[in-house]
Motif scaffolding. Sequence first.
Motif, short mmCIF file in Angstrom:
data_model
loop_
_atom_site.label_atom_id
_atom_site.label_comp_id
_atom_site.label_asym_id
_atom_site.label_seq_id
_atom_site.Cartn_x
_atom_site.Cartn_y
_atom_site.Cartn_z
N GLU A 1 -33.16 7.72 5.64
CA GLU A 1 -32.11 8.29 6.73
C GLU A 1 -31.37 6.85 7.28
OE1 GLU A 1 -33.61 10.90 9.38
OE2 GLU A 1 -33.01 12.54 8.25
N LEU A 2 -32.36 5.90 7.62
CA LEU A 2 -31.98 4.64 8.22
C LEU A 2 -31.41 3.81 6.99
CD1 LEU A 2 -32.33 2.26 10.30
CD2 LEU A 2 -34.41 1.44 9.18
N MET A 3 -31.48 3.77 5.89
CA MET A 3 -30.98 3.07 5.09
C MET A 3 -29.65 3.81 4.57
SD MET A 3 -32.83 0.66 4.44
CE MET A 3 -31.77 -0.28 3.20
N LEU A 4 -29.66 5.03 4.37
CA LEU A 4 -28.43 5.80 4.24
C LEU A 4 -27.30 5.39 5.19
CD1 LEU A 4 -26.99 7.64 2.27
CD2 LEU A 4 -27.91 9.56 3.39
N ALA A 5 -27.71 5.47 6.57
CA ALA A 5 -26.96 5.30 7.61
C ALA A 5 -26.36 3.86 7.57
CB ALA A 5 -27.73 5.69 9.10
N LEU A 6 -27.26 2.80 7.55
CA LEU A 6 -26.79 1.50 7.44
C LEU A 6 -25.86 1.18 6.30
CD1 LEU A 6 -30.02 -0.38 8.13
CD2 LEU A 6 -28.28 -0.25 9.46
N SER A 7 -26.04 2.04 5.31
CA SER A 7 -25.12 1.75 4.02
C SER A 7 -23.72 2.23 4.40
CB SER A 7 -25.69 2.63 2.67
OG SER A 7 -27.22 1.87 2.41
N VAL A 8 -23.80 3.57 4.97
CA VAL A 8 -22.46 4.14 5.34
C VAL A 8 -21.63 3.35 6.17
CG1 VAL A 8 -21.52 5.97 6.39
CG2 VAL A 8 -23.17 6.62 4.58
N PHE A 9 -22.56 2.81 7.41
CA PHE A 9 -21.94 1.98 8.40
C PHE A 9 -21.36 0.62 7.85
CE2 PHE A 9 -22.32 -1.52 11.46
CZ PHE A 9 -21.41 -1.08 12.44
N VAL A 10 -22.02 0.13 6.87
CA VAL A 10 -21.69 -1.12 6.45
C VAL A 10 -20.36 -0.89 5.38
CG1 VAL A 10 -22.13 -3.17 4.62
CG2 VAL A 10 -23.78 -2.55 6.54
N THR A 11 -20.59 0.05 4.50
CA THR A 11 -19.46 0.20 3.65
C THR A 11 -18.14 0.83 4.52
OG1 THR A 11 -20.93 1.20 2.03
CG2 THR A 11 -18.86 1.84 1.82
N THR A 12 -18.46 1.30 5.76
CA THR A 12 -17.33 1.62 6.44
C THR A 12 -16.35 0.45 7.01
OG1 THR A 12 -18.14 4.03 6.62
CG2 THR A 12 -16.48 3.08 8.52
N VAL A 13 -17.49 -0.21 7.63
CA VAL A 13 -16.81 -1.48 8.19
C VAL A 13 -16.30 -2.67 7.23
CG1 VAL A 13 -17.85 -3.66 9.29
CG2 VAL A 13 -18.70 -1.44 10.06
N PHE A 14 -16.60 -2.54 6.14
CA PHE A 14 -16.02 -3.57 5.11
C PHE A 14 -15.24 -3.14 4.12
CE2 PHE A 14 -19.97 -5.95 6.35
CZ PHE A 14 -19.58 -7.19 6.48
N LEU A 15 -15.04 -1.93 3.98
CA LEU A 15 -14.13 -1.10 3.08
C LEU A 15 -13.16 -0.56 3.70
CD1 LEU A 15 -16.36 -0.24 -0.06
CD2 LEU A 15 -14.82 -2.11 0.17
N ILE A 16 -13.28 0.26 4.82
CA ILE A 16 -12.27 1.25 5.34
C ILE A 16 -11.58 0.55 6.50
CG2 ILE A 16 -11.87 3.55 6.43
CD1 ILE A 16 -14.43 4.27 4.39
N LEU A 17 -12.36 0.03 7.33
CA LEU A 17 -11.56 -0.34 8.76
C LEU A 17 -10.61 -1.64 8.44
CD1 LEU A 17 -14.49 -0.06 11.21
CD2 LEU A 17 -12.76 1.25 11.08
N PRO A 18 -10.94 -2.48 7.37
CA PRO A 18 -9.94 -3.65 7.22
C PRO A 18 -8.38 -3.08 6.85
CG PRO A 18 -11.88 -4.22 6.19
CD PRO A 18 -12.13 -2.85 6.64
N PHE A 19 -8.25 -1.97 6.56
CA PHE A 19 -7.06 -1.55 6.14
C PHE A 19 -6.23 -1.08 7.26
CE2 PHE A 19 -9.33 -1.02 1.87
CZ PHE A 19 -8.51 -2.08 1.14
#
Length: 106
Positions: free
Chosen positions: A88-106
């Motif tokens: 759960e920790l690794m999945l939450a971190l992965s989703v958070f990092v992916t959101t920050v670097f791929l989705i938010l910059p647009f």
Amino acid sequence: MATKKRMGYGSFSIVLLLLGFSLNWHFDHGFIVSHALFQIIGLDTYSNGTNGFHYPFLASMPFWLAAVLVSKKYANDFGAAVSNRIGELMLALSVFVTTVFLILPF
């Protein structure tokens, strides 16, 4: 007296976690399994050539998800509780990092 939990399908979630970690582990001579897989498929490993978002990071997310699902379904097996927390920790971190670097910059 403490009772031992039995080995079962929930114990397999530990193996799933180890597979997820080993995908991006730096082995001897700089070998990384996920980089080799991306080269075989013909995909770039970074978003900006040699730097940027590390796409093979996403390749471990299915292993985190599978570990969480298996450990929740077979929660009474040996190692399932620890595997569930780490997954759960690794999945939450992965989703958070992916959101920050791929989705938010647009």
